[in-house]
Design a protein around this motif. Structure first.
Motif, PDB file in Angstrom:
ATOM      1  N   ALA A  65      17.532  53.583 -95.966  1.00  0.00           N
ATOM      2  CA  ALA A  65      18.929  53.723 -96.388  1.00  0.00           C
ATOM      3  C   ALA A  65      19.705  52.438 -96.127  1.00  0.00           C
ATOM      4  CB  ALA A  65      19.587  54.890 -95.651  1.00  0.00           C
ATOM      5  N   VAL A  66      19.398  51.759 -95.017  1.00  0.00           N
ATOM      6  CA  VAL A  66      20.078  50.508 -94.689  1.00  0.00           C
ATOM      7  C   VAL A  66      19.655  49.409 -95.663  1.00  0.00           C
ATOM      8  CG1 VAL A  66      20.504  48.786 -92.887  1.00  0.00           C
ATOM      9  CG2 VAL A  66      20.179  51.179 -92.252  1.00  0.00           C
ATOM     10  N   VAL A  67      18.371  49.380 -96.039  1.00  0.00           N
ATOM     11  CA  VAL A  67      17.887  48.396 -97.008  1.00  0.00           C
ATOM     12  C   VAL A  67      18.542  48.632 -98.362  1.00  0.00           C
ATOM     13  CG1 VAL A  67      15.841  47.487 -98.205  1.00  0.00           C
ATOM     14  CG2 VAL A  67      15.693  48.144 -95.793  1.00  0.00           C
ATOM     15  N   LYS A 221      21.751  68.215 -88.471  1.00  0.00           N
ATOM     16  CA  LYS A 221      23.057  67.571 -88.313  1.00  0.00           C
ATOM     17  C   LYS A 221      22.923  66.061 -88.399  1.00  0.00           C
ATOM     18  CE  LYS A 221      27.198  67.675 -85.434  1.00  0.00           C
ATOM     19  NZ  LYS A 221      27.829  68.245 -84.206  1.00  0.00           N
ATOM     20  N   ARG A 222      21.890  65.531 -87.737  1.00  0.00           N
ATOM     21  CA  ARG A 222      21.702  64.079 -87.725  1.00  0.00           C
ATOM     22  C   ARG A 222      21.505  63.536 -89.133  1.00  0.00           C
ATOM     23  NH1 ARG A 222      16.664  61.226 -84.716  1.00  0.00           N
ATOM     24  NH2 ARG A 222      17.621  62.234 -82.891  1.00  0.00           N
ATOM     25  N   TYR A 223      20.654  64.213 -89.919  1.00  0.00           N
ATOM     26  CA  TYR A 223      20.309  63.666 -91.220  1.00  0.00           C
ATOM     27  C   TYR A 223      21.286  64.057 -92.333  1.00  0.00           C
ATOM     28  CZ  TYR A 223      15.900  62.078 -89.253  1.00  0.00           C
ATOM     29  OH  TYR A 223      14.946  61.436 -88.498  1.00  0.00           O
ATOM     30  N   LEU A 224      21.598  65.337 -92.450  1.00  0.00           N
ATOM     31  CA  LEU A 224      22.434  65.764 -93.567  1.00  0.00           C
ATOM     32  C   LEU A 224      23.878  65.296 -93.418  1.00  0.00           C
ATOM     33  CD1 LEU A 224      20.999  69.331 -94.246  1.00  0.00           C
ATOM     34  CD2 LEU A 224      20.310  67.124 -95.186  1.00  0.00           C
ATOM     35  N   ILE A 225      24.454  65.531 -92.254  1.00  0.00           N
ATOM     36  CA  ILE A 225      25.832  65.091 -92.032  1.00  0.00           C
ATOM     37  C   ILE A 225      25.888  63.579 -91.821  1.00  0.00           C
ATOM     38  CG2 ILE A 225      27.836  65.266 -90.493  1.00  0.00           C
ATOM     39  CD1 ILE A 225      27.108  68.157 -89.996  1.00  0.00           C
ATOM     40  N   GLY A 226      24.955  63.061 -91.017  1.00  0.00           N
ATOM     41  CA  GLY A 226      24.929  61.628 -90.736  1.00  0.00           C
ATOM     42  C   GLY A 226      24.734  60.788 -91.986  1.00  0.00           C
ATOM     43  N   ASN A 227      23.804  61.201 -92.860  1.00  0.00           N
ATOM     44  CA  ASN A 227      23.550  60.447 -94.086  1.00  0.00           C
ATOM     45  C   ASN A 227      24.749  60.463 -95.022  1.00  0.00           C
ATOM     46  OD1 ASN A 227      21.027  59.893 -93.112  1.00  0.00           O
ATOM     47  ND2 ASN A 227      19.904  61.097 -94.618  1.00  0.00           N
ATOM     48  N   SER A 228      25.452  61.601 -95.054  1.00  0.00           N
ATOM     49  CA  SER A 228      26.647  61.701 -95.896  1.00  0.00           C
ATOM     50  C   SER A 228      27.734  60.751 -95.407  1.00  0.00           C
ATOM     51  CB  SER A 228      27.179  63.137 -95.895  1.00  0.00           C
ATOM     52  OG  SER A 228      26.225  64.027 -96.432  1.00  0.00           O
TER      53      SER A 228
END
Length: 246
Positions: A65-67, A221-228
């Motif tokens: 995602a950062v790349v 929470k880490r992935y779904l909310i964090g990625n959003s």
């Protein structure tokens, strides 16, 4: 190059390893961290985490995602440098170059298994020592003393963020180790507790989803909310830079 105000190394995995070897050979303390979407989001509110990451000597982009964000923002990073891939290559380098490694973190049975795996694959000569990650603040100095007296060239820290970044930043001047790296859940993978995503999923940036389906209750929470939140940060940065060019 700066991505969302974070100076990330524009290096490949191979180039990163070469840089780390040079630092070890010069006995120059080097603190390495990786950032992914979740950590960048956490850094927006956690000042201690932000400070410890920004004070690191080498910052790599762990998540695809950062790349992707770097490309979207017009500052393309050459590739993802996954923490576990880097750790495995560095342990291999330790065997080739005669370095010693100290493994800190995870449960006792996990870190012990990691050491056994590397002993069997390479040699017990690369092991400077190990310690589980379950210690309180009063025990920190004892742990640091164990590391400092171990003769390690590389320290791999598998403790959750932001505790590991803060711990390393706090004691980096007295640990007597040329290279220190936070490795997240890498010990669990080496020990066979969790599995990495298939290579095709890693290449398309879906490794996070593979981990999510293994531990949905802990990771949602880490992935779904964090990625959003990460996507929103990237869009804001793009909009801000676009206005600045007008």
């Amino acid at each position: 190059m700066k991505i969302l105000s974070i100076p990330i190394e524009s290096l490949t995995l191979k180039e990163t390893i070469k840089l780390i070897k040079n630092c070890i050979d010069k006995n120059h303390f080097t603190q390495h961290v990786v950032v992914n979407a979740g950590k960048i989001v956490a850094m927006q509110k956690d000042e201690a985490l932000r400070k410890s990451v920004l004070e690191a000597d080498i910052i790599n982009a762990d998540g695809m995602a950062v790349v992707w964000a770097s490309r979207f923002l017009g500052k393309a990073l050459p590739e993802r440098v996954a923490g576990i891939d880097l750790m495995l290559k560095l342990v291999e380098m330790a065997h080739e170059e005669g370095y010693k490694c100290f493994f800190l973190g995870a449960k006792e049975e996990v870190v012990k298994k990691v050491v056994e795996v590397f002993k069997e694959k390479y040699s017990e000569k690369i092991i400077a020592g190990y310690r589980n990650g379950y210690f309180n603040e009063e025990e920190e100095e004892e742990v640091v003393k164990q590391i400092a007296n171990s003769g390690a060239h590389m320290l791999f820290v598998a403790i959750s963020s932001p505790k590991k970044e803060v711990f390393v930043n706090k004691y980096k001047d007295i640990m007597n180790v040329p290279f220190v790296m936070g490795v997240g859940g890498s010990f669990d993978v080496v020990a066979g507790i969790t599995k990495r995503a298939p290579l095709w999923m890693q290449k398309i940036g879906m490794e996070w989803f593979y981990r999510f389906i293994q531990e949905p209750r802990r990771m949602w929470k880490r992935y779904l909310i964090g990625n959003s939140k990460f996507i929103w940060l990237v869009l804001k940065e793009k909009f801000k830079s676009g206005r600045g060019q007008k």
